[in-house]
Design an enzyme around this catalytic site. Sequence first.
Site, short mmCIF file in Angstrom:
data_model
loop_
_atom_site.label_atom_id
_atom_site.label_comp_id
_atom_site.label_asym_id
_atom_site.label_seq_id
_atom_site.Cartn_x
_atom_site.Cartn_y
_atom_site.Cartn_z
N HIS A 5 70.09 42.84 -4.25
CA HIS A 5 69.92 43.96 -5.18
C HIS A 5 68.80 44.83 -4.63
O HIS A 5 67.84 44.31 -4.07
CB HIS A 5 69.54 43.45 -6.58
CG HIS A 5 69.04 44.55 -7.46
ND1 HIS A 5 69.90 45.37 -8.17
CD2 HIS A 5 67.79 45.02 -7.71
CE1 HIS A 5 69.18 46.28 -8.81
NE2 HIS A 5 67.90 46.09 -8.56
N ARG B 122 68.73 50.69 0.53
CA ARG B 122 70.11 50.79 0.06
C ARG B 122 71.08 50.97 1.23
O ARG B 122 72.20 50.49 1.19
CB ARG B 122 70.24 51.92 -0.97
CG ARG B 122 69.51 51.55 -2.26
CD ARG B 122 69.55 52.64 -3.29
NE ARG B 122 70.88 52.81 -3.87
CZ ARG B 122 71.40 52.01 -4.80
NH1 ARG B 122 70.73 50.97 -5.24
NH2 ARG B 122 72.61 52.25 -5.29
N THR C 70 77.80 48.62 -3.21
CA THR C 70 77.90 47.50 -4.15
C THR C 70 79.13 46.64 -3.86
O THR C 70 79.05 45.42 -3.81
CB THR C 70 78.00 48.05 -5.61
OG1 THR C 70 76.85 48.86 -5.85
CG2 THR C 70 78.05 46.92 -6.62
N ARG D 253 75.70 43.56 2.81
CA ARG D 253 76.83 43.18 1.94
C ARG D 253 78.13 43.06 2.73
O ARG D 253 78.92 42.15 2.49
CB ARG D 253 76.95 44.19 0.80
CG ARG D 253 75.85 43.97 -0.25
CD ARG D 253 75.74 45.12 -1.19
NE ARG D 253 74.89 44.86 -2.34
CZ ARG D 253 74.42 45.81 -3.14
NH1 ARG D 253 74.72 47.08 -2.90
NH2 ARG D 253 73.66 45.50 -4.17
N GLU E 214 61.50 47.77 -12.31
CA GLU E 214 61.96 46.49 -11.74
C GLU E 214 60.82 45.73 -11.07
O GLU E 214 60.74 44.50 -11.17
CB GLU E 214 63.10 46.75 -10.76
CG GLU E 214 64.35 47.26 -11.47
CD GLU E 214 65.52 47.53 -10.54
OE1 GLU E 214 65.38 47.41 -9.30
OE2 GLU E 214 66.61 47.86 -11.06
N ASN F 174 76.99 39.81 -4.60
CA ASN F 174 76.90 40.71 -3.44
C ASN F 174 75.56 40.59 -2.69
O ASN F 174 75.04 41.55 -2.15
CB ASN F 174 77.21 42.16 -3.85
CG ASN F 174 76.26 42.66 -4.92
OD1 ASN F 174 75.40 41.93 -5.40
ND2 ASN F 174 76.40 43.93 -5.28
N LYS G 54 69.95 37.48 -4.10
CA LYS G 54 70.58 36.88 -5.28
C LYS G 54 70.93 35.41 -5.01
O LYS G 54 70.94 34.96 -3.86
CB LYS G 54 71.83 37.69 -5.64
CG LYS G 54 71.53 39.16 -5.99
CD LYS G 54 72.79 39.87 -6.42
CE LYS G 54 72.50 41.32 -6.78
NZ LYS G 54 73.67 41.99 -7.38
N TYR H 125 68.84 43.56 -16.26
CA TYR H 125 70.04 44.39 -16.14
C TYR H 125 70.39 45.09 -17.45
O TYR H 125 71.56 45.42 -17.66
CB TYR H 125 71.22 43.54 -15.66
CG TYR H 125 71.23 43.28 -14.16
CD1 TYR H 125 71.33 44.33 -13.25
CD2 TYR H 125 71.18 41.99 -13.65
CE1 TYR H 125 71.37 44.11 -11.88
CE2 TYR H 125 71.23 41.75 -12.28
CZ TYR H 125 71.32 42.82 -11.40
OH TYR H 125 71.36 42.59 -10.05
#
Length: 138
Positions: A115, A85, A91, A102, A126, A112, A9, A49
């Site tokens: 993604h 993940r 998150t 993160r 996505e 954060n 991000k 999103y």
Amino acid sequence: MERTLSIIKPDGVEKGVIGEVIRRFEANKIKIVAMKMICMTKAQAQGFYAVHKDRPFFDTLTDFMSSGPAVVMVLEGENVIARNRELMGATDYRKAAEGTIRRDFATDIEKNIVHGSDAPETAAFEIGYFFNRFEIMS
Ligand code: CMP
């Protein structure tokens, strides 16, 4: 073999951790099969999103995601959705496990760093949102 979409991000790009995030993927035998740097428009971020459109954070999230360059990648590997993940962590960086991306770099629940798709159906949507099939190495 599974694929997932990863985004570094705008805060991750700003903090200079593109290389470190990619290093962690490669160190964990996750293969990058497509990658580019983009600047999302607000409308592109809203489309990406869209599932969160009724959430209270939708407006600030899409402002943030369109605030600067981001790196989008397609990752490939066995069980890569879950493995990515795990590497990212929760998150909310305050709840993320030690040693996760993160936990190590995020400073905000919204900003954060990364993604990652959360399921095969979202991964397909996505990946298709940012890449066409000619841009993904097979
Ligand atoms: P991501 O994994 O990209 O999925 C949705 C994003 O919304 C999430 O990371 C955060 O950037 C943001 N987000 C999720 N929950 C919250 C929250 N409670 N407050 C602000 N932003 C959030």
